[in-house]
Structures are given as structure tokens and as C-alpha cells.
Design a protein around this motif. Structure first.
Motif, short mmCIF file in Angstrom:
data_model
loop_
_atom_site.label_atom_id
_atom_site.label_comp_id
_atom_site.label_asym_id
_atom_site.label_seq_id
_atom_site.Cartn_x
_atom_site.Cartn_y
_atom_site.Cartn_z
N ARG A 245 -3.64 12.34 -2.75
CA ARG A 245 -4.83 12.20 -3.58
C ARG A 245 -5.98 11.61 -2.75
NH1 ARG A 245 -3.22 8.32 -6.96
NH2 ARG A 245 -1.69 9.70 -7.91
N HIS A 246 -5.66 10.62 -1.92
CA HIS A 246 -6.70 10.00 -1.10
C HIS A 246 -7.23 10.98 -0.05
CE1 HIS A 246 -5.39 5.57 -2.08
NE2 HIS A 246 -5.85 6.24 -3.12
N ASP B 218 2.51 3.83 -10.59
CA ASP B 218 1.73 4.99 -11.03
C ASP B 218 2.60 6.06 -11.71
OD1 ASP B 218 -0.16 3.55 -9.66
OD2 ASP B 218 -0.91 5.25 -8.48
N ASN B 219 3.71 6.39 -11.07
CA ASN B 219 4.55 7.49 -11.55
C ASN B 219 5.22 7.18 -12.89
OD1 ASN B 219 3.92 8.75 -9.17
ND2 ASN B 219 5.77 8.00 -8.14
N TYR C 264 -9.48 13.33 -1.74
CA TYR C 264 -10.79 12.70 -1.97
C TYR C 264 -11.63 12.72 -0.70
CZ TYR C 264 -14.45 9.36 -2.77
OH TYR C 264 -15.69 8.80 -2.85
N TYR D 132 -7.28 7.94 8.19
CA TYR D 132 -6.38 7.59 7.09
C TYR D 132 -4.99 8.14 7.36
CZ TYR D 132 -4.62 6.93 2.35
OH TYR D 132 -3.88 6.53 1.26
N HIS E 288 -9.98 2.67 -4.21
CA HIS E 288 -8.61 2.53 -3.73
C HIS E 288 -8.50 2.96 -2.26
CE1 HIS E 288 -4.04 3.07 -4.62
NE2 HIS E 288 -4.32 1.87 -4.20
N VAL E 289 -9.16 4.07 -1.90
CA VAL E 289 -9.18 4.50 -0.50
C VAL E 289 -9.76 3.39 0.37
CG1 VAL E 289 -10.27 6.09 1.14
CG2 VAL E 289 -9.32 6.98 -1.00
N ASN F 171 -4.61 -2.74 3.56
CA ASN F 171 -3.37 -2.28 4.17
C ASN F 171 -3.53 -2.00 5.66
OD1 ASN F 171 -2.95 -0.20 1.26
ND2 ASN F 171 -2.41 -2.35 1.48
N PHE F 172 -4.61 -1.29 6.02
CA PHE F 172 -4.80 -0.95 7.44
C PHE F 172 -5.14 -2.21 8.24
CE2 PHE F 172 -6.02 3.84 6.83
CZ PHE F 172 -4.80 4.05 6.23
N GLY G 230 0.80 -1.22 0.00
CA GLY G 230 0.00 0.00 0.00
C GLY G 230 0.83 1.27 0.00
N PRO G 231 0.17 2.41 -0.23
CA PRO G 231 0.88 3.69 -0.37
C PRO G 231 1.72 4.06 0.85
CG PRO G 231 -1.54 4.01 -0.40
CD PRO G 231 -1.28 2.55 -0.51
N ASP H 23 4.46 6.39 -0.73
CA ASP H 23 3.94 7.00 -1.96
C ASP H 23 3.07 8.21 -1.58
OD1 ASP H 23 2.51 7.67 -4.23
OD2 ASP H 23 1.88 5.61 -4.68
N ASN I 217 2.27 10.90 -3.15
CA ASN I 217 1.30 11.40 -4.14
C ASN I 217 -0.06 10.72 -3.96
OD1 ASN I 217 2.98 13.19 -5.44
ND2 ASN I 217 3.78 11.63 -6.83
N THR I 218 -0.03 9.40 -3.82
CA THR I 218 -1.29 8.67 -3.65
C THR I 218 -1.95 9.06 -2.33
OG1 THR I 218 -0.47 6.83 -4.99
CG2 THR I 218 -2.28 6.34 -3.49
N VAL J 268 -7.42 0.53 0.78
CA VAL J 268 -6.37 0.82 1.77
C VAL J 268 -6.90 0.52 3.18
CG1 VAL J 268 -5.07 2.70 2.86
CG2 VAL J 268 -5.08 2.48 0.37
N PHE J 269 -8.13 0.94 3.46
CA PHE J 269 -8.74 0.65 4.77
C PHE J 269 -8.87 -0.87 4.98
CE2 PHE J 269 -10.51 4.50 6.88
CZ PHE J 269 -10.10 5.46 5.98
N SER K 108 -1.81 5.77 8.29
CA SER K 108 -0.75 5.81 7.27
C SER K 108 0.58 6.21 7.91
CB SER K 108 -1.10 6.79 6.16
OG SER K 108 -2.18 6.27 5.40
N ILE L 202 -10.78 6.04 -7.37
CA ILE L 202 -10.11 6.61 -6.19
C ILE L 202 -10.82 6.14 -4.92
CG2 ILE L 202 -9.44 8.73 -4.98
CD1 ILE L 202 -7.92 8.55 -7.48
N ARG M 82 -13.11 8.94 -10.47
CA ARG M 82 -13.49 9.23 -9.09
C ARG M 82 -13.90 7.95 -8.33
NH1 ARG M 82 -14.78 13.39 -5.68
NH2 ARG M 82 -16.29 12.75 -4.11
#
Lengths: 260, 260
Positions: free
Chosen positions: A231-232, B72-73, A235, A246, B166-167, B174-175, A219-220, A225, A227-228, B170-171, A250, B163, B160
């Protein structure tokens, strides 16, 4: 008191409900339900096919086991009831030491099931890890015997170990559920069914159990990361509580792996 | 360009690895692997039985699809390569808009798989939700057709929505993994095998998916049980990072339900 198979269940919440039904299925004989709430006591007594009371002074005195599955703060009050004096008392709480019972009886124990329970959800006890502690050898053996009829996963544990298990259970169950709840709210705003997360959640748990979760973190935040992450957070600008979570988690992930 | 079934995979990370192997299994013909890291390119090319290159200028020009599964980059840089000019380009990133490709070609798309991948872990694509977006009708249809051979769960989505997905991922991934990792460290100190958490984790995910996770939240923070929270924080006093996480997420849960 011997190793009899009759019991009184004190408490008709989620744990008392499932534990008493499981014991009955395994041949233990329910004598009575105690709960301060009559409706709950009556409902469980009907399932167990036994009597009930809302008054601890009326608890029957002739059971082999008195299983106290009330909230942590109420355990000492319930255990102090006159009919329970010198009986075999067992509580089911992670966070309460055995001492709370041993002032009322010489034979007492703890039976802590590591699981989350809801009345509406049937659950098989046979897979649930049960952590036991007894006041003396004889009680520990009797309690271990009872636990072993319920589950294949019975272990001894100290009070300190139960606290650790409970802390870890909060992380694995309550916190995980909170993050899933937040995730569901996020995608709901975009009119996406949360069902699409089923494979990801199952895979996440499968991998965390199969591998070392520390080694497989992705994960970011893990990648740094930014940038991600930006962006999150952008959002989430209309949802400051989720944004705060978040950002905090993070940072926790980033710091954790930076310091390794 | 038509609806051909040949492809070049650009990127040999976790997504590129699994996506290209799944396409090959479904009858798509791999022509080449591109990766800046020769060892990775070679390894994936051997699995796909095709050539490879580490130089974008050497990418073969005759594939039906160019699948860009790099970080991404790096997507824009890879898409800018001369042999990819006016080809059908598809990237796999949640967080990158389609525009990044459309400056190089009239036919491009996004194919975002909502899953966590590791090379060592085989995974069936058929259950993975695939979120697609195309630059135009013809590309969207062709991309949808390709996606549908891989998975039963194909949906259109906007940038959108990706995104948001993806958020939420992550929850959920990753979390959740981070909290499981912390839980494992907590019980490790008490010499308890983490395997005992398997039933709890599985039940937690099962319930969160079956019910509304907001309705089934339990635990000390949900109950406002400050005694238990204090006891847990006291247990964690030698592990300030876990204590900080515990305190923060507990407050988040408490506040969330207090404001409801």
C-alpha cells in the motif's frame, strides 16, 4: 612550546568557527585566523577580536596551538606551511590519520568533536564528546587539558575508532536527516504541516537511546506486513526515488531480523 | 447512542493499552477489554479495573464507544462480531479505510495517533497528534470531542492523508531506528559506548525540525566527497549489510542534490 593558551585557528568553516569561539570563551587567546576566503577569515577574526590572513606564509609563529579545521583534503597542504614547521599542530578531522601532521612536527594531535555544526546555530561545547589523539605523552596531556576545558566528554581514540565514529555519525545524522527530508516532502503533498512529526521524532530518538534500538524496532518491515508495504509503495508511485528508498530499507530491516 | 463516556477496548496491544488508559484518566469509563489472548486481556482489564473477554460474541452491548485497536488485518473480523452491530465503532489504524467499519454500522470513525508506543514506556497523550475521520457529522463531532480531551493536537484527515502520514512515520521512526541500530553495532565493535551519540542525535532532530531538512543536509554524500565514502566502505568491508545500506543511501543523497 609549553602548555600556553594562545592559538591560531586555520579554517573558518563550521568546526573552526565554533571551536575557536568556545576556546576564547574558556580563556584561550586567539592570535589569528587563517582562511583562503578573505570574507570568512575577516568575519571570524572580528568575532574573535584578532587578526587574519589568507596566506599560510603569513601565519604568526608564536602561538601555543595551531588548530587546523579545514577540509580533509586541505589539511596536509595547510600543515606544510613554513610558519607551522615544528609547531604544535592539531587537526579536527575524523578521517585523517595523525601521520599527516607528524611529518612536519614532533608535537601534534587530533581533536575530533562528534557533533554537527552550523554557523547560524549556537551550540554548547560542554556536552559534545571530544575524541583526542596525541603524538606523544606530553602533547596528549596538553591536548586533553585543553579539551577538558571545553567539554565534560573527552576520550582518547585511535584513527580506526574515529573512522567508526564517523561512519556511525553518517548513519545517525546525515542519513537520518535525509529520511526526515523525504518524509517532509511526502506529507507536504497532502498539505500536512511537518510539525505533527515532532513528538514521534523525539520519542524515536529517546527510545533508541534508552533501550537497545535492535530490540525496539517496529513497523511493517519488522512485522513482515507485506500488505502495508504494498500500500505504501502504491502511494509512492509518483515519487520513484522515495519508493526506491522505502523498498531498499524495508528489505534491509526484514532481512536483518530474519537472519537473527 | 448519544455522546456517552463509556467504552469497550478491543485489542490490548501497544495502542489499545495506552489509548484506553489515557481515556480512563480523562474520565471515560472502561466497561470491558476484548483480546484473543487471555493474559493480555486480563492484564489490561486489571489496569482499567473492568471485565474482559476473549470471545467477540461476549462483548457487552451497552458501551458508548467500541474502540478497535487490533492489527490491520483483524479489524474487519472484529467489527463483524454480532454485539458490535450498529454500535459506534472506531478503529485506530492509518492504513485501513473507514468503509471497513461502515458496512456494520451507520456511526463509525477513525482515530489515528501519530506516535510509537511500547507498553513499558509511559507516554503523555496530550502532545500526540490525533488524526480523526467520522462517517457523518454527528460522529465526527463526538469523536473530535473525545480526541480533544486526550490531546491538544486533533486534526481531521482523509484515508489518503493517513497513508501519507504512515509512510512518513515509517521513514521518521522505523527507518531512523534501523540506522541508529546499525550505527550502534559499528561503534560497539570498537568498544565505544553509544551514549556519545546522544548530543548528535538530539541536535540532528532539533535542526531537522527547526530548519528545512533539505537545506541543512551535510556529510560526505552531500559534498560528493568520494574519498571519505571509499574509506567508510573499506572500513565496513566485514559488515556487507551495513556497507550496502551505506552505499545505497549515499547514492540516494548524492542523486537527490545533483538533480536539484
Amino acid at each position: 612550546m609549553g602548555f600556553g593558551k594562545s592559538f591560531v585557528i586555520l579554517g573558518s568553516g563550521n568546526v573552526g568557527w565554533h571551536l575557536s569561539l568556545a576556546l576564547k570563551r574558556k580563556g584561550y587567546r586567539p592570535l589569528q585566523v587563517y582562511s583562503p576566503t578573505a570574507a570568512n577569515a575577516r568575519k571570524l577574526a572580528a568575532r574573535l577580536n584578532c587578526g587574519y590572513t589568507t596566506n599560510t606564509a603569513r601565519v604568526v609563529p608564536d602561538a601555543s596551538w595551531y588548530l587546523i579545521a579545514v577540509s580533509d583534503n586541505a589539511i596536509a597542504r595547510v600543515a606544510a606551511a613554513r610558519p607551522l614547521r615544528n609547531k604544535r599542530l592539531v587537526h579536527t578531522a575524523a578521517g585523517v590519520p595523525l601521520d599527516v601532521l607528524s611529518e612536519f612536527t614532533a608535537s601534534c594531535g587530533v581533536l575530533y568533536p562528534l557533533q554537527t555544526f552550523s554557523k547560524s546555530r549556537e551550540i554548547s561545547f560542554s556536552d559534545i564528546p571530544l575524541f583526542i589523539e596525541g603524538s606523544d605523552n606530553q602533547t596528549t596531556i596538553a591536548l586533553g587539558k585543553m579539551a577538558a576545558t571545553l567539554s565534560l566528554q573527552v576520550r582518547s581514540s585511535t584513527y580506526r575508532q574515529r573512522i567508526a565514529l564517523h561512519v556511525a555519525a553518517v548513519f545517525c545524522c546525515n542519513f537520518v536527516n535525509h529520511f526526515i527530508a523525504r518524509a517532509k516532502e511526502v506529507v507536504k503533498k497532502e498539505k500536512i504541516s511537518f510539525n505533527v512529526f515532532k513528538p514521534l521524532l523525539n520519542e524515536t530518538i529517546y527510545k533508541a537511546l534508552k533501550y537497545n534500538p535492535i530490540d525496539i524496532q517496529t513497523g511493517p518491515a519488522r512485522r513482515g506486513d507485506s500488505n502495508t508495504i504494498k500500500r505504501h509503495l502504491s502511494y509512492l508511485k509518483d515519487d520513484p526515488d522515495s519508493a526506491k528508498l522505502y523498498r531498499f530499507v524495508s528489505s534491509s530491516i526484514f532481512d536483518y531480523y530474519s537472519n537473527k
